[in-house]
Design an enzyme around this catalytic site. Sequence first.
Site, mmCIF file in Angstrom:
data_model
loop_
_atom_site.group_PDB
_atom_site.id
_atom_site.type_symbol
_atom_site.label_atom_id
_atom_site.label_comp_id
_atom_site.label_asym_id
_atom_site.label_seq_id
_atom_site.Cartn_x
_atom_site.Cartn_y
_atom_site.Cartn_z
ATOM 1 N N GLY A 79 21.448 -22.449 11.469
ATOM 2 C CA GLY A 79 21.485 -22.222 12.920
ATOM 3 C C GLY A 79 20.217 -22.734 13.566
ATOM 4 C CE LYS A 128 22.407 -5.580 22.233
ATOM 5 N NZ LYS A 128 21.188 -6.099 21.589
ATOM 6 C CB VAL A 165 15.106 -17.753 16.683
ATOM 7 C CG1 VAL A 165 14.049 -17.246 15.719
ATOM 8 C CG2 VAL A 165 15.197 -16.833 17.887
HETATM 9 N N1 LIG Z 1 16.300 -14.938 20.546
HETATM 10 C C1 LIG Z 1 15.658 -13.867 20.102
HETATM 11 O O1 LIG Z 1 14.544 -13.550 20.531
HETATM 12 C C2 LIG Z 1 16.274 -13.023 19.024
HETATM 13 C C3 LIG Z 1 15.685 -11.787 18.726
HETATM 14 C C4 LIG Z 1 16.226 -11.009 17.686
HETATM 15 C C5 LIG Z 1 17.346 -11.469 17.018
HETATM 16 N N2 LIG Z 1 17.916 -12.676 17.363
HETATM 17 C C6 LIG Z 1 19.099 -13.120 16.618
HETATM 18 O O2 LIG Z 1 18.798 -14.352 15.986
HETATM 19 C C7 LIG Z 1 19.962 -15.172 15.954
HETATM 20 C C8 LIG Z 1 19.648 -16.502 16.635
HETATM 21 O O3 LIG Z 1 19.220 -16.252 17.964
HETATM 22 P P1 LIG Z 1 19.026 -17.466 18.996
HETATM 23 O O4 LIG Z 1 18.439 -16.855 20.219
HETATM 24 O O5 LIG Z 1 18.331 -18.575 18.308
HETATM 25 O O6 LIG Z 1 20.543 -17.846 19.276
HETATM 26 P P2 LIG Z 1 21.124 -19.253 19.789
HETATM 27 O O7 LIG Z 1 22.451 -18.929 20.373
HETATM 28 O O8 LIG Z 1 20.108 -19.985 20.582
HETATM 29 O O9 LIG Z 1 21.323 -20.088 18.430
HETATM 30 C C9 LIG Z 1 22.308 -19.846 17.481
HETATM 31 C C10 LIG Z 1 22.593 -21.188 16.806
HETATM 32 O O10 LIG Z 1 23.446 -20.955 15.686
HETATM 33 C C11 LIG Z 1 24.453 -21.943 15.670
HETATM 34 N N3 LIG Z 1 25.577 -21.400 14.914
HETATM 35 C C12 LIG Z 1 26.520 -20.507 15.315
HETATM 36 N N4 LIG Z 1 27.354 -20.224 14.296
HETATM 37 C C13 LIG Z 1 26.924 -20.930 13.232
HETATM 38 C C14 LIG Z 1 27.364 -21.060 11.902
HETATM 39 N N5 LIG Z 1 28.433 -20.389 11.451
HETATM 40 N N6 LIG Z 1 26.699 -21.890 11.065
HETATM 41 C C15 LIG Z 1 25.625 -22.594 11.513
HETATM 42 N N7 LIG Z 1 25.159 -22.505 12.769
HETATM 43 C C16 LIG Z 1 25.796 -21.692 13.627
HETATM 44 C C17 LIG Z 1 24.738 -22.233 17.128
HETATM 45 O O11 LIG Z 1 25.356 -23.492 17.288
HETATM 46 C C18 LIG Z 1 23.315 -22.192 17.703
HETATM 47 O O12 LIG Z 1 22.688 -23.453 17.623
HETATM 48 C C19 LIG Z 1 21.066 -14.363 16.646
HETATM 49 O O13 LIG Z 1 21.762 -13.646 15.646
HETATM 50 C C20 LIG Z 1 20.299 -13.380 17.500
HETATM 51 O O14 LIG Z 1 21.031 -12.203 17.750
HETATM 52 C C21 LIG Z 1 17.394 -13.459 18.337
#
Ligand SMILES: NC(=O)c1ccc[n+]([C@@H]2O[C@H](COP(=O)([O-])OP(=O)(O)OC[C@H]3O[C@@H](n4cnc5c(N)ncnc54)[C@H](O)[C@@H]3O)[C@@H](O)[C@H]2O)c1
Length: 323
Positions: free
Chosen positions: A158, A71, A162
Amino acid sequence: MECERIVIRRGPRSGLPIIVAIHSTALGPALGGCRIKEYQRWEDGLADAQRLAAAMTAKCAVAGLDHGGGKTVVVAGPGPAPGPRPDRTAALHDVGDLVEEFGGAYSTGPDVGTGPADMDVIAERTRHVFRGDSSPATATGVMAALRVLGGDSYAVIGLGHVGADVAGRLLAAGHRVLVTDVDERKRELFPAAAWVSPDAILDAEVDVLVPAALGGLLTPATVRRLRCRAIAGPANNQLDDPATADLLHERGIVWAPDHVVSAGGVLYATETDLHGASPTAATARVEKIGETLQAILDRAAGEGTTPLRAAEALAAARFTRPR
Ligand SMILES: NC(=O)c1ccc[n+]([C@@H]2O[C@H](COP(=O)([O-])OP(=O)(O)OC[C@H]3O[C@@H](n4cnc5c(N)ncnc54)[C@H](O)[C@@H]3O)[C@@H](O)[C@H]2O)c1
């Protein structure tokens, strides 16, 4: 959580603390995204890097990848995060130079606080960086996991890259879908879905809860409230503590370990970028997350243990077997 190697450097261009933690290269070169985040103290960023690198080792091992976990953390605070330019570019070039020094033993990619455009900037200094958007493949992996769990009704927490993708696919498949986000503007994304507040969604009577926001959702207090029968989502580090997996088990709620469910992005990227696979072949590999989860659930049921322990056992076995 002990890391093989950690480099902490004040970025010569940005002046920001840049941390690269390599947790393990036992199975192969380490992979893990670059996080730009504010921390009260740089030591907090170091602890985060170590924890997240260890989680990447588990994610790669259980996904069957010949890679380990690493990381990068850029400590952007306290104070304002690096502005649009030139500070951000300076920090990203610092990251690129540091990643390059590992000579391919570690590759980085997008993470919280960074995106594909940032990876293009890092790529100006190193080729050991994954470019492009990993979220569609992550959503494909989540859907494969959800198919294993089955169900007609879902609550998606959220609606980011994703979560919105997954909610859209569930709606298109004709399921009942409840959605929430702290950002009220996301409400407009899915007029066909029922909007619930971020707090109330924990009480929703649905088949499957899909955590797709940030980590730490599942605590003893929230687990007591849940009325779903299963949980599977992409959010990293959903449990506040590993012991919370036992609480879910006691309540009869099947928790699909997040590092199993969320591996689609890294699987797709390694297959296409490192192994030259076609998009079709890489997607087929991502779909196998369903088989992996099924094997974990079968093992957990057979041994009367939690899916978390079964996943840990599966990952541990990879380190004792010849590659
Ligand atoms: N993008 C990827 O390919 C990927 C891969 C593995 C893991 N993840 C994990 O998946 C999760 C989502 O990833 P992403 O890329 O969609 O992130 P993102 O930042 O695009 O979306 C996160 C969403 O969650 C919302 N949010 C934040 N806190 C919240 C809460 N308490 N209640 C409700 N909604 C809330 C935000 O407003 C946002 O719309 C993260 O934990 C990330 O680490 C993502």
